[in-house]
Design a protein around this motif. Structure first.
Motif, mmCIF file in Angstrom:
data_model
loop_
_atom_site.group_PDB
_atom_site.id
_atom_site.type_symbol
_atom_site.label_atom_id
_atom_site.label_comp_id
_atom_site.label_asym_id
_atom_site.label_seq_id
_atom_site.Cartn_x
_atom_site.Cartn_y
_atom_site.Cartn_z
ATOM 1 N N ASP A 200 11.270 -21.391 -14.191
ATOM 2 C CA ASP A 200 11.507 -22.502 -13.262
ATOM 3 C C ASP A 200 12.950 -22.426 -12.784
ATOM 4 O OD1 ASP A 200 8.933 -23.500 -13.557
ATOM 5 O OD2 ASP A 200 9.483 -24.773 -15.244
ATOM 6 N N THR A 201 13.137 -22.356 -11.480
ATOM 7 C CA THR A 201 14.475 -22.304 -10.903
ATOM 8 C C THR A 201 14.643 -23.466 -9.926
ATOM 9 O OG1 THR A 201 13.964 -20.997 -8.927
ATOM 10 C CG2 THR A 201 14.272 -19.777 -10.988
ATOM 11 N N PRO A 202 15.881 -23.782 -9.532
ATOM 12 C CA PRO A 202 16.076 -24.854 -8.533
ATOM 13 C C PRO A 202 15.348 -24.576 -7.229
ATOM 14 C CG PRO A 202 18.149 -24.326 -9.614
ATOM 15 C CD PRO A 202 17.156 -23.285 -10.073
ATOM 16 N N LEU A 206 9.584 -18.839 -10.318
ATOM 17 C CA LEU A 206 9.969 -17.451 -10.076
ATOM 18 C C LEU A 206 9.241 -16.547 -11.054
ATOM 19 C CD1 LEU A 206 11.817 -15.269 -8.779
ATOM 20 C CD2 LEU A 206 13.478 -15.767 -10.600
ATOM 21 N N ASP A 207 8.491 -15.567 -10.537
ATOM 22 C CA ASP A 207 7.830 -14.547 -11.353
ATOM 23 C C ASP A 207 8.728 -13.323 -11.426
ATOM 24 O OD1 ASP A 207 5.428 -15.758 -12.153
ATOM 25 O OD2 ASP A 207 4.533 -15.405 -10.195
ATOM 26 N N VAL A 208 8.936 -12.813 -12.627
ATOM 27 C CA VAL A 208 9.754 -11.618 -12.816
ATOM 28 C C VAL A 208 8.925 -10.578 -13.561
ATOM 29 C CG1 VAL A 208 11.860 -10.648 -13.794
ATOM 30 C CG2 VAL A 208 11.864 -12.994 -12.908
ATOM 31 N N ARG A 209 8.753 -9.412 -12.949
ATOM 32 C CA ARG A 209 8.044 -8.306 -13.603
ATOM 33 C C ARG A 209 9.023 -7.600 -14.542
ATOM 34 N NH1 ARG A 209 2.679 -7.620 -13.569
ATOM 35 N NH2 ARG A 209 2.644 -7.842 -11.286
ATOM 36 N N VAL A 210 8.666 -7.520 -15.821
ATOM 37 C CA VAL A 210 9.583 -6.956 -16.817
ATOM 38 C C VAL A 210 8.972 -5.715 -17.449
ATOM 39 C CG1 VAL A 210 10.580 -9.220 -17.323
ATOM 40 C CG2 VAL A 210 8.647 -8.398 -18.681
ATOM 41 N N LEU A 253 18.867 -17.880 -21.184
ATOM 42 C CA LEU A 253 18.244 -18.373 -19.948
ATOM 43 C C LEU A 253 17.595 -19.745 -20.118
ATOM 44 C CD1 LEU A 253 16.541 -15.037 -18.781
ATOM 45 C CD2 LEU A 253 18.620 -16.057 -17.834
ATOM 46 N N GLU A 254 18.133 -20.565 -20.998
ATOM 47 C CA GLU A 254 17.492 -21.846 -21.326
ATOM 48 C C GLU A 254 17.244 -22.752 -20.121
ATOM 49 O OE1 GLU A 254 17.834 -25.439 -24.635
ATOM 50 O OE2 GLU A 254 19.204 -23.724 -24.700
ATOM 51 N N PRO A 255 18.146 -22.818 -19.126
ATOM 52 C CA PRO A 255 17.872 -23.707 -17.978
ATOM 53 C C PRO A 255 16.638 -23.309 -17.171
ATOM 54 C CG PRO A 255 20.190 -23.071 -18.051
ATOM 55 C CD PRO A 255 19.469 -22.186 -19.026
ATOM 56 N N TYR A 256 16.128 -22.105 -17.389
ATOM 57 C CA TYR A 256 15.023 -21.597 -16.569
ATOM 58 C C TYR A 256 13.686 -21.534 -17.314
ATOM 59 C CZ TYR A 256 19.015 -20.063 -13.761
ATOM 60 O OH TYR A 256 20.173 -20.026 -13.029
ATOM 61 N N TRP A 257 13.656 -21.963 -18.559
ATOM 62 C CA TRP A 257 12.412 -21.882 -19.320
ATOM 63 C C TRP A 257 11.322 -22.712 -18.640
ATOM 64 C CZ3 TRP A 257 14.739 -23.124 -24.822
ATOM 65 C CH2 TRP A 257 15.517 -22.054 -25.238
ATOM 66 N N THR A 258 10.147 -22.143 -18.556
ATOM 67 C CA THR A 258 9.038 -22.864 -17.930
ATOM 68 C C THR A 258 8.400 -23.815 -18.928
ATOM 69 O OG1 THR A 258 6.965 -22.654 -16.721
ATOM 70 C CG2 THR A 258 7.317 -21.086 -18.497
ATOM 71 N N GLN A 259 7.916 -24.938 -18.411
ATOM 72 C CA GLN A 259 7.276 -25.939 -19.258
ATOM 73 C C GLN A 259 5.787 -26.056 -18.951
ATOM 74 O OE1 GLN A 259 9.325 -28.968 -20.684
ATOM 75 N NE2 GLN A 259 11.346 -28.306 -20.082
ATOM 76 N N GLY A 260 5.282 -25.182 -18.099
ATOM 77 C CA GLY A 260 3.925 -25.385 -17.616
ATOM 78 C C GLY A 260 2.884 -24.405 -18.112
#
Length: 293
Positions: A200-202, A206-210, A253-260
């Motif tokens: 989750d970003t502002p 955001l999907d990131v392929r890793v 990356l804690e501010p971006y962790w998804t909750q869904g």
């Protein structure tokens, strides 16, 4: 011949598209199913199923008869599990396909409580992350984690779970601390069942392929690799056990962790759901209402 004799077996064969699969679903022998269906066809004076060495399919008249019988059988399943005093006495076997540590650690104990409430009900809990065929394997309910794809099944969310990114201090000292999820493309990432990580970003999701040198569908194995310094992991908090508390692993990356990302109850879409499935689903939903990780 009893007017209902052979109908249950016929419907099972039609749904499973085979006598052996139908027998497994009903918990009887293949020969028993074959005899009952043959007797039903003889009684009606029509061929309901076209049999070959490779497959079993419905004839045209069999297709029409199957549609009429389907609601009858489902209605009988529900009626057979209703008793006096407006109480439901569950019987038979509730077959559940499950996966993940959340299920083994939290859902399984809840199902044990459900079993205690219904002493005539057997529960068969099979742990496997593989795709299952509900009809052929006689599965009543599946418990899965992640983003659900359109499968024709009913998906009811049990809980939402926060996903945590973490790495070992040694890995971060050597490779640096990522400041944005997009930077993960330059890092070694430890992959579970999915190499497309959601953040989750502002600006929105955001999907990131890793990618990385370690892949495992078992959380403990992936946690060990993370502790060893092989890369960054992204899993539910409980999967890390005590490593986050004792500092063996460090959150990133804690501010971006998804909750869904959810854990789901999956079951077949049919008009008359057997009470053992309906009540198990409702019990679990009530049991985990308001649950936080």
């Amino acid at each position: 011949m009893n007017i209902f004799e052979g109908i249950t077996e016929f419907v099972a064969v039609a749904e499973a598209q085979g006598f052996s699969a139908a027998a497994r679903r009903l918990g009887v022998s293949t020969a028993h199913v074959s005899r009952r269906v043959s007797a039903l066809e003889a009684s009606l004076g029509v061929q309901l199923l076209a049999r070959t060495t490779r497959q079993v399919r419905l004839t045209d008249i069999g297709q029409s008869y199957y549609r009429r019988c389907l609601e009858l059988v489902h209605g009988l399943e529900e009626a057979n599990e209703l008793v006096s005093d407006e109480k439901v006495s569950l019987s038979g076997t509730l077959r559940i396909s499950a996966a993940g540590q959340f299920t083994s650690r939290y859902v399984a104990p809840a199902l044990a409580e459900f079993a205690l409430l219904h002493p005539n009900l057997s529960i068969d809990l099979d742990f496997s992350a593989r795709l299952v065929n509900f009809v052929e394997e006689g599965i009543d309910l599946a418990i899965r984690y992640g983003r659900m794809k359109d499968s024709g099944l009913i998906a009811r969310k049990l809980v939402d779970r926060k996903i945590v990114a973490a790495a070992s201090p040694a890995y971060l000292e050597k490779h640096g601390v990522p400041q944005h999820p997009a930077e993960l493309r330059q890092h070694s990432c430890l992959v579970t069942n999915n190499d497309l990580w959601l953040f989750d970003t502002p600006e929105g999701p955001l999907d990131v392929r890793v990618r990385g040198q370690w892949r495992s569908n078992e959380a403990d194995a992936l946690t060990h690799a993370c502790v060893a310094g092989l890369g960054i992991a992204y899993m539910p908090r409980i999967s890390y056990r005590d490593t986050l508390k004792n500092g063996t692993l460090v959150p990133v990356l804690e501010p971006y962790w998804t909750q869904g990302i959810g854990t789901w109850l999956l079951y077949a879409n049919r008009r008359h759901m057997p009470p053992r499935v309906r009540l198990a689903v409702q019990f679990l939903v009530n049991r985990f209402q308001g649950w936080t990780e």
